[in-house]
Design a protein around this motif. Structure first.
Motif, PDB file in Angstrom:
ATOM      1  N   TYR A   1       0.873  -1.173   0.000  1.00 54.17           N
ATOM      2  CA  TYR A   1       0.000   0.000   0.000  1.00 54.17           C
ATOM      3  C   TYR A   1       0.907   1.219   0.000  1.00 54.17           C
ATOM      4  O   TYR A   1       1.838   1.296   0.792  1.00 54.17           O
ATOM      5  CB  TYR A   1      -0.910  -0.003   1.230  1.00 54.17           C
ATOM      6  N   CYS A   2       0.628   2.162  -0.885  1.00 55.23           N
ATOM      7  CA  CYS A   2       1.517   3.305  -1.045  1.00 55.23           C
ATOM      8  C   CYS A   2       0.733   4.603  -0.929  1.00 55.23           C
ATOM      9  O   CYS A   2      -0.397   4.717  -1.415  1.00 55.23           O
ATOM     10  CB  CYS A   2       2.180   3.230  -2.419  1.00 55.23           C
ATOM     11  N   HIS A   3       1.360   5.568  -0.271  1.00 55.98           N
ATOM     12  CA  HIS A   3       0.786   6.907  -0.163  1.00 55.98           C
ATOM     13  C   HIS A   3       1.941   7.896  -0.281  1.00 55.98           C
ATOM     14  O   HIS A   3       2.983   7.722   0.350  1.00 55.98           O
ATOM     15  CB  HIS A   3       0.064   7.086   1.171  1.00 55.98           C
ATOM     16  N   VAL A   4       1.763   8.917  -1.121  1.00 56.96           N
ATOM     17  CA  VAL A   4       2.800   9.925  -1.344  1.00 56.96           C
ATOM     18  C   VAL A   4       2.240  11.290  -0.978  1.00 56.96           C
ATOM     19  O   VAL A   4       1.138  11.638  -1.384  1.00 56.96           O
ATOM     20  CB  VAL A   4       3.263   9.928  -2.817  1.00 56.96           C
ATOM     21  N   THR A   5       3.011  12.042  -0.178  1.00 57.81           N
ATOM     22  CA  THR A   5       2.612  13.415   0.151  1.00 57.81           C
ATOM     23  C   THR A   5       3.720  14.366  -0.280  1.00 57.81           C
ATOM     24  O   THR A   5       4.900  14.009  -0.247  1.00 57.81           O
ATOM     25  CB  THR A   5       2.360  13.606   1.659  1.00 57.81           C
ATOM     26  N   THR A   6       3.316  15.545  -0.691  1.00 54.22           N
ATOM     27  CA  THR A   6       4.273  16.569  -1.083  1.00 54.22           C
ATOM     28  C   THR A   6       3.967  17.843  -0.325  1.00 54.22           C
ATOM     29  O   THR A   6       2.830  18.318  -0.336  1.00 54.22           O
ATOM     30  CB  THR A   6       4.178  16.864  -2.599  1.00 54.22           C
TER      31      THR A   6
ATOM     32  N   TYR B   1       5.102   6.758   1.860  1.00 56.69           N
ATOM     33  CA  TYR B   1       4.725   5.798   2.889  1.00 56.69           C
ATOM     34  C   TYR B   1       4.385   4.492   2.180  1.00 56.69           C
ATOM     35  O   TYR B   1       3.493   4.464   1.328  1.00 56.69           O
ATOM     36  CB  TYR B   1       3.515   6.291   3.677  1.00 56.69           C
ATOM     37  N   LEU B   2       5.078   3.439   2.511  1.00 58.10           N
ATOM     38  CA  LEU B   2       4.872   2.148   1.863  1.00 58.10           C
ATOM     39  C   LEU B   2       4.641   1.103   2.950  1.00 58.10           C
ATOM     40  O   LEU B   2       5.514   0.866   3.791  1.00 58.10           O
ATOM     41  CB  LEU B   2       6.112   1.787   1.031  1.00 58.10           C
TER      42      LEU B   2
ATOM     43  N   CYS C   1       6.208  -1.040   7.893  1.00 53.78           N
ATOM     44  CA  CYS C   1       5.961   0.279   7.314  1.00 53.78           C
ATOM     45  C   CYS C   1       7.304   0.869   6.898  1.00 53.78           C
ATOM     46  O   CYS C   1       8.202   1.010   7.726  1.00 53.78           O
ATOM     47  CB  CYS C   1       5.273   1.181   8.330  1.00 53.78           C
ATOM     48  N   HIS C   2       7.435   1.190   5.624  1.00 53.55           N
ATOM     49  CA  HIS C   2       8.658   1.773   5.069  1.00 53.55           C
ATOM     50  C   HIS C   2       8.398   3.258   4.823  1.00 53.55           C
ATOM     51  O   HIS C   2       7.362   3.612   4.244  1.00 53.55           O
ATOM     52  CB  HIS C   2       9.023   1.106   3.738  1.00 53.55           C
ATOM     53  N   PHE C   3       9.315   4.111   5.247  1.00 52.39           N
ATOM     54  CA  PHE C   3       9.174   5.553   5.070  1.00 52.39           C
ATOM     55  C   PHE C   3      10.366   6.097   4.299  1.00 52.39           C
ATOM     56  O   PHE C   3      11.509   5.853   4.663  1.00 52.39           O
ATOM     57  CB  PHE C   3       9.114   6.271   6.426  1.00 52.39           C
ATOM     58  N   PHE C   4      10.083   6.838   3.257  1.00 51.01           N
ATOM     59  CA  PHE C   4      11.109   7.517   2.474  1.00 51.01           C
ATOM     60  C   PHE C   4      10.804   9.006   2.535  1.00 51.01           C
ATOM     61  O   PHE C   4       9.652   9.414   2.431  1.00 51.01           O
ATOM     62  CB  PHE C   4      11.064   7.079   1.009  1.00 51.01           C
ATOM     63  N   SER C   5      11.842   9.788   2.682  1.00 49.13           N
ATOM     64  CA  SER C   5      11.663  11.232   2.710  1.00 49.13           C
ATOM     65  C   SER C   5      12.831  11.871   1.978  1.00 49.13           C
ATOM     66  O   SER C   5      13.980  11.456   2.133  1.00 49.13           O
ATOM     67  CB  SER C   5      11.636  11.717   4.164  1.00 49.13           C
TER      68      SER C   5
END
Length: 98
Positions: free
Chosen positions: A37-42, A50-51, A63-67
């Motif tokens: 499940y993926c969610h992208v915020t800008t 958020y993956l 829960c994987h977080f990339f920033s």
């Protein structure tokens, strides 16, 4: 909030830096039995990805977080289990932080 199940938002995924895309695809390829499940915020200039990796057959959720910012090539990455996320949420609630 848009959440993409087992797919990535094409318009956002094409804009991700190459290193972030490769990292995400490495996670996905390493766990073919997981649901993602993926969610992208800008929030310019910052982008957060958020993956959630859910694997019911192996009984885990990570829960994987990339920033990263849209200025340089660097990005940060963190992974936490759903239990750790729930504990952090309980901690924030008990500390009465809003």
């Amino acid at each position: 909030m848009l959440v993409y199940e087992n797919q990535f938002p094409v318009n956002c995924f094409t804009l991700l830096p190459v290193d972030v895309k490769q990292h995400i695809m490495g996670i996905v390829d390493a766990s073919p039995t997981s649901q993602f499940y993926c969610h992208v915020t800008t929030e310019i200039p910052n982008v957060n990805v958020y993956l959630i990796e859910h694997n019911p057959s192996e009984i885990y959720t990570i829960c994987h977080f990339f920033s990263y910012d849209q200025i340089g090539e660097d990005y940060s990455y963190q992974s936490l289990s759903s239990n750790q996320i729930n504990m952090m949420n309980q901690f924030v609630l008990q500390a009465n932080i809003t």
